[in-house]
Design a protein around this motif. Structure first.
Motif, PDB file in Angstrom:
ATOM      1  N   LEU A  81      15.930  59.841  37.839  1.00 22.11           N
ATOM      2  CA  LEU A  81      14.602  60.452  37.835  1.00 22.11           C
ATOM      3  C   LEU A  81      13.670  59.806  36.801  1.00 22.11           C
ATOM      4  O   LEU A  81      12.495  59.547  37.088  1.00 22.11           O
ATOM      5  N   SER A  82      14.194  59.528  35.624  1.00 28.44           N
ATOM      6  CA  SER A  82      13.376  58.910  34.577  1.00 28.44           C
ATOM      7  C   SER A  82      12.883  57.539  35.024  1.00 28.44           C
ATOM      8  O   SER A  82      11.718  57.167  34.814  1.00 28.44           O
ATOM      9  N   ALA A 139      12.448  65.796  41.713  1.00 26.11           N
ATOM     10  CA  ALA A 139      13.519  66.712  41.282  1.00 26.11           C
ATOM     11  C   ALA A 139      13.874  67.671  42.421  1.00 26.11           C
ATOM     12  O   ALA A 139      15.068  67.923  42.680  1.00 26.11           O
ATOM     13  N   ARG A 176       2.457  61.497  36.798  1.00 25.72           N
ATOM     14  CA  ARG A 176       3.818  61.304  36.273  1.00 25.72           C
ATOM     15  C   ARG A 176       4.610  62.613  36.346  1.00 25.72           C
ATOM     16  O   ARG A 176       5.771  62.632  36.771  1.00 25.72           O
ATOM     17  N   LEU A 177       3.984  63.705  35.948  1.00 25.15           N
ATOM     18  CA  LEU A 177       4.676  64.996  35.956  1.00 25.15           C
ATOM     19  C   LEU A 177       4.846  65.523  37.384  1.00 25.15           C
ATOM     20  O   LEU A 177       5.930  65.986  37.758  1.00 25.15           O
ATOM     21  N   THR A 192       7.517  63.695  39.236  1.00 32.10           N
ATOM     22  CA  THR A 192       8.835  64.121  38.732  1.00 32.10           C
ATOM     23  C   THR A 192       9.259  65.428  39.385  1.00 32.10           C
ATOM     24  O   THR A 192      10.418  65.586  39.800  1.00 32.10           O
ATOM     25  N   GLU A 193       8.327  66.385  39.477  1.00 30.43           N
ATOM     26  CA  GLU A 193       8.645  67.677  40.098  1.00 30.43           C
ATOM     27  C   GLU A 193       9.049  67.481  41.560  1.00 30.43           C
ATOM     28  O   GLU A 193      10.030  68.071  42.035  1.00 30.43           O
ATOM     29  N   PRO A 196      20.202  62.796  39.460  1.00 30.57           N
ATOM     30  CA  PRO A 196      19.276  63.110  38.364  1.00 30.57           C
ATOM     31  C   PRO A 196      19.041  61.953  37.400  1.00 30.57           C
ATOM     32  O   PRO A 196      17.946  61.798  36.869  1.00 30.57           O
ATOM     33  N   GLU A 197      20.079  61.140  37.180  1.00 34.73           N
ATOM     34  CA  GLU A 197      19.925  60.075  36.181  1.00 34.73           C
ATOM     35  C   GLU A 197      18.916  59.003  36.599  1.00 34.73           C
ATOM     36  O   GLU A 197      18.500  58.195  35.782  1.00 34.73           O
ATOM     37  N   ILE A 254      15.806  65.651  45.034  1.00 32.00           N
ATOM     38  CA  ILE A 254      17.182  65.382  44.582  1.00 32.00           C
ATOM     39  C   ILE A 254      18.022  66.656  44.699  1.00 32.00           C
ATOM     40  O   ILE A 254      19.162  66.630  45.185  1.00 32.00           O
ATOM     41  N   ARG A 277      10.039  57.953  37.738  1.00 32.26           N
ATOM     42  CA  ARG A 277       8.694  58.297  37.236  1.00 32.26           C
ATOM     43  C   ARG A 277       8.088  57.137  36.455  1.00 32.26           C
ATOM     44  O   ARG A 277       6.883  56.940  36.496  1.00 32.26           O
TER      45      ARG A 277
END
Lengths: 145, 115
Positions: A16-17, A50, A42-43, A46-47, A13-14, A53, A20
């Motif tokens: 993910l930022s 996520a 961008r959104l 991310t989805e 998860p770390e 992951i 994107r």
């Protein structure tokens, strides 16, 4: 034929930022998508990342693989594919969630990612690939909302 | 990237101001903070999202869970959200109709659903 950029990203998860941010910069640099479409990308990316992951994290740690993010850049559209080797998804489980427009849907805490991707992209495709899933998102310069 | 979580009291409400990006990396700390407040008996919550620069479906899931629990326990949850990019996520998922979305903390503690 446009440019292709491919990233292998640890399924944590770390990251993910970071992913994107990079994919957003790639789309800004390599396409003519307007700012609002870049925000949608961008959104949606991310989805997709996520979910990928999460799929990898369901496996024992030693079996986890990086997720793969591929960006295909054309002047007036961008395709982003996100691939995991996380065992695939159950289409029947997806179909069982109430439609996002129904009041009953509002109280579900999960399962909002795919409806969001569908709304934000011009085209969404989920397909089994390898031992997992590839999500293909297409974004054109056309403003959807 | 860390999430900023600042709690203060206004009238009879507990206000949680959130700053940063909310996704699967940071949503657990938001969930833990909000459920901790509910467990402390702070059942009237305002979540101020004006300093949030990114929010995804994981964040919405946390907020829905907190909304359900607050209502079950006789409390209320109101959300302050003026950033178009954040508000859009509520609108696309139709969750703007499930939450009291307010334009300021002042409005939220006075009455909610001002717009």
């Amino acid at each position: 034929m446009g440019d292709r950029i491919e990233l292998d990203v640890p399924a944590r998860p770390e990251f993910l930022s970071l992913v994107r941010s990079i994919v957003t910069l790639i789309a800004e640099t390599g396409s003519k998508l307007p700012d609002r479409r870049i925000e949608d990308l961008r959104l949606a990316v991310t989805e997709a990342c996520a979910n990928a992951i999460d799929a990898e994290r369901r496996k024992p740690q030693v079996e986890r693989r990086p997720i793969v993010v591929r960006c295909d850049l054309e002047a007036d559209y961008v395709v982003v594919e996100v691939h995991d080797e996380g065992g695939g998804y159950d289409p029947a489980a997806l179909a069982s969630d109430p439609d996002v427009t129904r009041p009953a849907r509002l109280m579900f805490e999960r399962g909002l990612g795919i409806p969001l991707m569908r709304e934000l992209s011009d085209e969404l495709e989920l397909r089994p690939e390898g031992a997992g899933t590839t999500v293909r998102l297409t974004f054109t310069a056309h403003l959807r909302r | 990237m860390d999430l900023g979580l600042f709690v203060r009291e206004e009238d009879d409400w507990t206000v949680l101001a959130v700053s940063g990006e909310i996704d699967i990396a940071t949503a657990p700390s938001l969930r833990e903070k909000l459920h901790g407040l509910l467990a402390d008996g702070r059942l009237h919550l305002v979540i101020d999202l004006d300093e949030v620069t990114f929010l995804d479906s994981t964040a919405l899931g946390v907020l829905v869970g907190v909304l359900k629990r607050a209502r079950t326990e006789g409390g209320e949850l109101r959300i302050v959200c003026n950033q178009p990019r954040v508000r859009k996520v509520f609108e696309i998922t139709r969750l703007d109709s499930a939450f009291d979305l307010c334009t300021s903390v002042e409005d939220a503690v006075k009455g909610g659903a001002q717009d």
